[in-house]
Design an enzyme around this catalytic site. Structure first.
Site, PDB file in Angstrom:
ATOM      1  CG  ASP A   1      -1.757   1.220   1.397  1.00  9.99           C
ATOM      2  OD1 ASP A   1      -2.981   1.224   0.917  1.00  9.99           O
ATOM      3  OD2 ASP A   1      -1.335   2.303   1.833  1.00  9.99           O
TER       4      ASP A   1
ATOM      5  CE1 TYR B   1       0.493   7.862   2.581  1.00  9.34           C
ATOM      6  CE2 TYR B   1       0.917   5.591   1.766  1.00  9.34           C
ATOM      7  CZ  TYR B   1       0.314   6.483   2.502  1.00  9.34           C
ATOM      8  OH  TYR B   1      -0.790   6.046   3.150  1.00  9.34           O
TER       9      TYR B   1
ATOM     10  CE  LYS C   1      -3.873   4.650   0.885  1.00 12.46           C
ATOM     11  NZ  LYS C   1      -2.447   4.543   0.873  1.00 12.46           N
TER      12      LYS C   1
ATOM     13  CG  HIS D   1      -4.876   9.763   0.452  1.00 14.99           C
ATOM     14  ND1 HIS D   1      -3.368   9.866   0.289  1.00 14.99           N
ATOM     15  CD2 HIS D   1      -5.030   9.376   1.773  1.00 14.99           C
ATOM     16  CE1 HIS D   1      -2.934   9.390   1.157  1.00 14.99           C
ATOM     17  NE2 HIS D   1      -3.822   9.049   2.247  1.00 14.99           N
TER      18      HIS D   1
END
Length: 294
Positions: free
Chosen positions: A52, A57, A82, A115
């Site tokens: 994931d 990120y 996401k 998200h």
């Protein structure tokens, strides 16, 4: 529906017919790209098959590199990413999907999520639906949506979300939200299952007493508790020994009494921030949403 695969892995069958590993590996808050790449490589070697990540990120590219270097067939790894709110319009979401695919080096993603529940959710969701139809994404879902927000999306959408990834830990169990999602046929997925170690969760006496019966750590008991609730869970660690420990949770089963003891730990409060607090929304997401005006 949960299906056991021996004592090694369980899968969840999603509402679109696809199967998702119930225990995965997350890479949130691993900003060092070399560390993130090594962590994913180790996780895959340990046996994790759900990885994931997210646009926000900043490590999609190294996640893709680690998967490519693993030697595993593409079909063996379930990859989630996401879309961030700064791309929550129909056109920008289409671009964001293609950018995630390019960074991951993949022809398709197994699961792609919105998200957060802010901005032009309807436009972004339409882009996800079309990408799914085009084969770029196998399953589509959301993250951090409350029940009313999920229901609103269901009513306006052609495709029901397959997953909602939300904060779930012993300190914040979200029983009503999980019950709603499961009642709708939407898989609940837990982020921050260990509450990022807050308030002594790794040494909490009630959890430790349960773990001592099985020679398991607090972390292992927490993961087992989530799995038995039918929840997908994505613990994160950059340490291989901890990855192996977190993966070793399929050889014991909590009793009803132990599940009740775990339920008694619920503080019914987010350990991070309230996703419905206007001030928090403005502070955390305001600048990203303002990018849509440019």
């Amino acid at each position: 529906m949960i299906s056991d695969k021996g004592a090694t892995m369980q899968t969840i069958k999603l509402n679109d017919g696809n199967e998702m590993p119930q225990l995965g590996f997350g890479v949130f808050q691993v900003p060092d790209l070399a560390v993130a790449e090594e962590a994913v490589a180790n996780a895959l070697q340990v046996g994790y098959r759900l990885i994931d990540t997210a646009t926000a990120y900043g490590n999609e590219e190294v996640v893709g590199k680690a998967i490519a270097a693993s030697g595993l067939d593409r079909e063996e790894v379930f990859v989630t990413s996401k879309l961030w709110v700064s791309q929550f319009t129909y056109d920008k979401a289409k671009e964001g999907i293609d950018q995630s695919l390019a960074k991951l080096g993949l022809d398709y993603m197994d699961l792609y999520l919105l998200h957060q529940p802010y901005g032009d959710v309807a436009g972004a969701w339409k882009a996800l639906e079309e990408a799914q139809e085009a084969g770029k994404i196998r399953s589509i879902g959301v993250s951090n949506f409350y029940a009313d927000q999920v229901k609103n999306l269901e009513l306006m959408a052609k495709v029901k979300p397959a997953v909602n990834q939300i904060e779930i830990s012993p300190w914040f169990q979200q029983e009503e939200e999980v019950a709603f999602l499961q009642g709708e046929g939407i898989a609940a997925e837990a982020w921050a299952p260990f509450a990022e170690g807050k308030d002594g969760i790794f040494t909490a006496p009630t959890i430790a007493s349960i773990g001592s019966r099985y020679r398991k750590s607090n972390g292992q008991v927490i993961l087992r508790w989530l799995l038995q609730r039918g929840i997908v869970v994505i613990p994160k660690s950059v340490h291989r020994a901890r990855m192996e420990e977190n993966f070793d949770v399929f050889d014991f089963h909590l009793t009803d009494e132990e599940m009740a003891l775990m339920a008694g730990l619920d503080r019914k409060q987010s350990q991070f921030f309230d996703h419905r607090d206007p001030a928090a929304i403005e502070a955390i997401f305001g600048s990203s949403l303002k990018q849509l005006e440019v």
